[in-house]
Design a protein around this motif. Structure first.
Motif, short mmCIF file in Angstrom:
data_model
loop_
_atom_site.label_atom_id
_atom_site.label_comp_id
_atom_site.label_asym_id
_atom_site.label_seq_id
_atom_site.Cartn_x
_atom_site.Cartn_y
_atom_site.Cartn_z
N GLU A 66 0.83 -1.21 -0.10
CA GLU A 66 -0.14 0.07 0.18
C GLU A 66 0.95 1.26 -0.11
O GLU A 66 1.88 1.40 0.60
CB GLU A 66 -1.03 0.08 1.18
CG GLU A 66 -1.78 -1.14 1.28
CD GLU A 66 -2.93 -1.11 2.67
OE1 GLU A 66 -2.57 -0.26 3.54
OE2 GLU A 66 -3.50 -2.00 2.76
N LEU A 67 0.52 2.25 -0.91
CA LEU A 67 1.31 3.71 -0.69
C LEU A 67 0.23 4.66 -0.06
O LEU A 67 -0.96 4.82 -0.85
CB LEU A 67 1.60 4.06 -2.17
CG LEU A 67 1.95 5.47 -2.35
CD1 LEU A 67 3.22 5.61 -1.42
CD2 LEU A 67 2.44 5.98 -3.62
N VAL A 68 0.28 4.98 0.91
CA VAL A 68 -0.82 5.67 1.68
C VAL A 68 -0.59 7.07 1.24
O VAL A 68 0.50 7.76 1.26
CB VAL A 68 -0.34 5.58 3.39
CG1 VAL A 68 -1.43 6.57 4.00
CG2 VAL A 68 -0.50 4.10 3.77
N LEU A 69 -1.65 7.69 0.88
CA LEU A 69 -1.73 9.04 0.03
C LEU A 69 -2.22 9.98 1.46
O LEU A 69 -1.22 11.07 1.26
CB LEU A 69 -2.83 9.27 -0.84
CG LEU A 69 -2.46 8.17 -1.99
CD1 LEU A 69 -3.61 8.44 -3.23
CD2 LEU A 69 -1.18 8.53 -2.66
N LYS A 70 -3.13 9.87 2.15
CA LYS A 70 -3.42 10.70 3.08
C LYS A 70 -4.23 9.92 4.29
O LYS A 70 -4.86 8.88 3.96
CB LYS A 70 -4.10 11.76 2.52
CG LYS A 70 -4.62 13.03 3.37
CD LYS A 70 -5.21 13.87 2.76
CE LYS A 70 -6.05 15.21 3.67
NZ LYS A 70 -5.05 15.70 4.53
N TYR A 71 -4.41 10.42 5.46
CA TYR A 71 -5.22 10.15 6.42
C TYR A 71 -6.11 11.31 6.48
O TYR A 71 -6.02 12.64 6.73
CB TYR A 71 -4.45 10.05 7.74
CG TYR A 71 -3.84 8.62 7.83
CD1 TYR A 71 -4.31 7.63 8.15
CD2 TYR A 71 -2.28 8.69 7.78
CE1 TYR A 71 -3.68 6.22 8.30
CE2 TYR A 71 -1.66 7.34 7.70
CZ TYR A 71 -2.42 6.15 7.99
OH TYR A 71 -1.58 5.22 7.94
N PHE A 72 -7.53 11.04 6.52
CA PHE A 72 -8.44 11.97 6.51
C PHE A 72 -8.99 12.17 8.09
O PHE A 72 -9.45 11.01 8.59
CB PHE A 72 -9.63 11.95 5.74
CG PHE A 72 -9.18 12.10 4.23
CD1 PHE A 72 -9.35 13.52 3.67
CD2 PHE A 72 -8.56 11.20 3.51
CE1 PHE A 72 -9.06 13.71 2.35
CE2 PHE A 72 -8.29 11.34 2.11
CZ PHE A 72 -8.56 12.95 1.45
N LYS A 73 -9.15 13.08 8.76
CA LYS A 73 -9.51 13.06 10.13
C LYS A 73 -11.07 14.11 9.99
O LYS A 73 -11.55 14.69 9.03
CB LYS A 73 -8.60 14.00 11.06
CG LYS A 73 -7.50 13.00 11.04
CD LYS A 73 -6.32 14.18 11.68
CE LYS A 73 -5.88 15.31 10.65
NZ LYS A 73 -4.66 16.04 11.19
N GLU A 74 -11.46 14.38 11.28
CA GLU A 74 -12.81 14.99 11.47
C GLU A 74 -12.97 16.22 10.74
O GLU A 74 -11.91 16.82 10.74
CB GLU A 74 -13.32 15.13 12.79
CG GLU A 74 -14.44 15.68 13.14
CD GLU A 74 -14.54 15.96 14.88
OE1 GLU A 74 -15.41 16.82 15.12
OE2 GLU A 74 -14.16 14.96 15.51
N ASP A 75 -14.22 16.52 10.21
CA ASP A 75 -14.27 17.72 9.25
C ASP A 75 -13.81 17.73 7.87
O ASP A 75 -13.71 18.80 7.27
CB ASP A 75 -14.20 18.90 10.05
CG ASP A 75 -15.02 19.11 11.54
OD1 ASP A 75 -16.24 18.62 11.20
OD2 ASP A 75 -14.66 19.57 12.46
N GLU A 76 -13.07 16.68 7.46
CA GLU A 76 -12.29 16.82 6.26
C GLU A 76 -13.27 16.00 5.17
O GLU A 76 -13.75 14.94 5.60
CB GLU A 76 -10.94 15.94 6.43
CG GLU A 76 -10.07 16.90 7.01
CD GLU A 76 -8.43 16.43 6.96
OE1 GLU A 76 -7.86 17.45 6.43
OE2 GLU A 76 -8.28 15.36 7.13
N MET A 77 -13.33 16.56 3.98
CA MET A 77 -14.13 15.82 2.95
C MET A 77 -13.30 15.11 2.10
O MET A 77 -12.01 15.44 1.72
CB MET A 77 -14.80 17.15 2.16
CG MET A 77 -15.88 16.65 1.17
SD MET A 77 -16.86 17.82 0.75
CE MET A 77 -17.88 17.48 2.00
N ILE A 78 -13.86 13.94 1.62
CA ILE A 78 -13.17 12.86 0.82
C ILE A 78 -13.74 12.88 -0.71
O ILE A 78 -15.12 13.01 -0.86
CB ILE A 78 -13.08 11.74 1.35
CG1 ILE A 78 -12.59 11.67 2.82
CG2 ILE A 78 -12.15 10.74 0.34
CD1 ILE A 78 -12.64 10.30 3.41
#
Length: 210
Positions: A66-78
């Motif tokens: 896996e190549l992790v691109l980003k971790y999204f946290k509370e209040d972030e839009m995907i």
């Protein structure tokens, strides 16, 4: 639901009537850790807003790593860029903890969004940020050695460094947790990284940057 939509940066300048129209295409979903939100290559029909928990976005490489691109946290839009540009999800989104998401079906809303200059401006801003993030990921993965990846990550994410688990950071940097631990051990011993007080001497750490 209306109160939640008002907090979304993408919709912050919309009228209550418009938000009520959007609300009809929204649902709150809960997922357990390791559940998939969407797979790379799926049709990009839905926007997701993280209400609780954390989402991992990653691409699967030819060797199944896996190549992790980003971790999204509370209040972030995907996935807003994929949805509005009309291409399939370019990566897989997975619940990195138990999560609660606002799921927005954009099939009936795309025309409304694309005719609103405020939303278009937010999409452009988001696209620029995601391009910069991708450039950073590619640079980290293709150019920097392990030590340089660790140093650069800590310098750019000094607050997040103390909130993520070690294996999460290691995955993001495409190294093993053992390698990460070995890399940061001298920084802890030298007082550059103070785990107890959650402080980092960035000036001294920057001296180790390649």
């Amino acid at each position: 639901m209306l109160d939640i939509l008002k907090k979304v940066l993408l919709f912050e300048n919309l009228s209550d009537d418009t938000l009520k129209s959007i609300q009809k295409d929204c649902v709150i979903v809960s997922l357990k850790k390791d559940n998939i939100v969407f797979y790379e290559g799926d049709e990009s029909r839905y926007l997701y807003l993280v209400l609780e928990g954390k989402i991992k976005l990653y691409k699967t490489l030819a060797n199944d790593n896996e190549l992790v691109l980003k971790y999204f946290k509370e209040d972030e839009m995907i996935a807003e860029v994929a949805v509005f540009d009309g291409f399939d999800y370019p990566a897989t989104a997975e619940a990195n903890s138990d999560v609660k998401l606002l799921k927005i079906d954009c099939h009936n809303l795309k025309e409304l969004f694309l005719n609103n200059p405020d939303i278009l401006m937010q999409i452009n801003t988001s696209l620029i940020k995601k391009i910069k993030n991708l450039e950073s990921v590619l640079s980290r993965y293709l150019i920097l050695d392990a030590k340089s990846r660790v140093v650069e990550y800590i310098l750019e994410n000094s607050d997040e460094f103390f909130t993520l688990k070690q294996h999460e950071i290691a995955s993001f940097l495409n190294i093993s947790p053992e390698t990460l631990s070995r890399m940061i051990k001298p920084f802890k011993a030298d007082g550059i990284i103070d785990m107890k007080n959650k402080k980092i001497n960035t000036k001294r750490l920057a001296l180790y940057k390649s």
